[in-house]
Design an enzyme around this catalytic site. Sequence first.
Site, mmCIF file in Angstrom:
data_model
loop_
_atom_site.group_PDB
_atom_site.id
_atom_site.type_symbol
_atom_site.label_atom_id
_atom_site.label_comp_id
_atom_site.label_asym_id
_atom_site.label_seq_id
_atom_site.Cartn_x
_atom_site.Cartn_y
_atom_site.Cartn_z
ATOM 1 N N GLU A 39 6.254 -0.610 10.801
ATOM 2 C CA GLU A 39 4.818 -0.823 10.607
ATOM 3 C C GLU A 39 4.591 -1.334 9.201
ATOM 4 O OE1 GLU A 39 0.378 1.186 10.943
ATOM 5 O OE2 GLU A 39 2.107 2.512 10.689
ATOM 6 N N GLU A 64 4.003 0.472 2.896
ATOM 7 C CA GLU A 64 2.666 0.454 2.301
ATOM 8 C C GLU A 64 2.806 0.147 0.823
ATOM 9 O OE1 GLU A 64 -0.943 0.245 1.423
ATOM 10 O OE2 GLU A 64 -0.617 0.845 3.520
ATOM 11 N N ASN A 91 6.205 -4.560 -1.395
ATOM 12 C CA ASN A 91 5.618 -5.777 -0.842
ATOM 13 C C ASN A 91 6.367 -6.197 0.416
ATOM 14 O OD1 ASN A 91 5.260 -8.814 -0.546
ATOM 15 N ND2 ASN A 91 3.816 -8.392 -2.198
ATOM 16 N N ASP A 113 -5.294 -6.968 5.891
ATOM 17 C CA ASP A 113 -6.340 -7.619 5.083
ATOM 18 C C ASP A 113 -6.587 -9.022 5.643
ATOM 19 O OD1 ASP A 113 -7.880 -8.886 3.071
ATOM 20 O OD2 ASP A 113 -6.973 -7.630 1.522
ATOM 21 N N LYS A 117 -11.160 -16.039 2.682
ATOM 22 C CA LYS A 117 -11.315 -17.353 2.058
ATOM 23 C C LYS A 117 -10.217 -18.300 2.529
ATOM 24 C CE LYS A 117 -13.582 -15.734 -2.186
ATOM 25 N NZ LYS A 117 -13.523 -15.684 -3.670
ATOM 26 N N ASP A 149 -9.990 -5.891 13.770
ATOM 27 C CA ASP A 149 -11.390 -5.977 14.169
ATOM 28 C C ASP A 149 -12.004 -7.279 13.673
ATOM 29 O OD1 ASP A 149 -11.116 -5.035 11.485
ATOM 30 O OD2 ASP A 149 -13.251 -4.513 11.485
ATOM 31 N N THR A 186 -5.729 3.986 14.437
ATOM 32 C CA THR A 186 -5.598 4.270 13.019
ATOM 33 C C THR A 186 -6.902 4.909 12.544
ATOM 34 O OG1 THR A 186 -6.547 2.193 12.216
ATOM 35 C CG2 THR A 186 -4.203 2.172 12.782
ATOM 36 N N GLU A 187 -6.889 5.440 11.331
ATOM 37 C CA GLU A 187 -8.125 5.996 10.758
ATOM 38 C C GLU A 187 -9.206 4.917 10.682
ATOM 39 O OE1 GLU A 187 -4.724 8.433 8.963
ATOM 40 O OE2 GLU A 187 -5.100 6.325 9.383
ATOM 41 N N TYR A 188 -8.791 3.723 10.279
ATOM 42 C CA TYR A 188 -9.719 2.594 10.153
ATOM 43 C C TYR A 188 -10.303 2.236 11.515
ATOM 44 C CZ TYR A 188 -11.347 -2.149 9.003
ATOM 45 O OH TYR A 188 -12.110 -3.269 8.835
#
Length: 208
Positions: A39, A64, A91, A113, A117, A149, A186-188
């Site tokens: 993940e 992460e 990374n 993320d 842009k 999302d 996920t929490e998000y």
Amino acid sequence: MRMRTRKHLGERMEECGELFIDIEKAPEGEFFTHPLHLEIGCGKGRFITELAAQNPEIHYIAAEMIDNVLVLAAEKAKAAELENVRFVSGNVKNLALWLPEGSVDRIYLNFSDPWPKKGHAKRRLTHKNFLDLYKRILVPNGEIHFKTDNLPLFEFSIQSFEENGFELSEVTYDLHNSGFEGNIMTEYEERFSGMGFKINRLVARVSH
């Protein structure tokens, strides 16, 4: 605004030390055997710890970049006494170069993320540059499971996957009303789906 360092972060990381993998060292040992799932961007760890608990026969690596968040994931895994999950701080570019070729059966990208842009497209984790790295570490017919999302990111990702040799399946623009079983939020995801945001999901498969 920069995130404040969590109190006693260093001590808390050390207390979970057995769950961390040093990206500066070559992967070795029985943990790096198949099936191995990765993940990228595990956040606070709800997804990976629930997944690992449900599938003890699979080994999981959760990566992460933000240690303030990563420590919470590691603490969840330690509290649950999970033996099949390890964590990496670093990374994704370094991670994908660190793992051996053909070592990963599945990659999870959850709510990455979107970098909205246009000039930031190369930073999206489904950009060609990243897909090329994933191809290197995935086994033949390995999979990427992608959830977001963000509709523009989802549509960008569909095009990017298709243009770079991936076959798509299970494509949905409304995961929670799609009939899909076994989804781990996920929490998000729980927060934003509760606010009415639709969740997009797909599976991308690569053949070498």
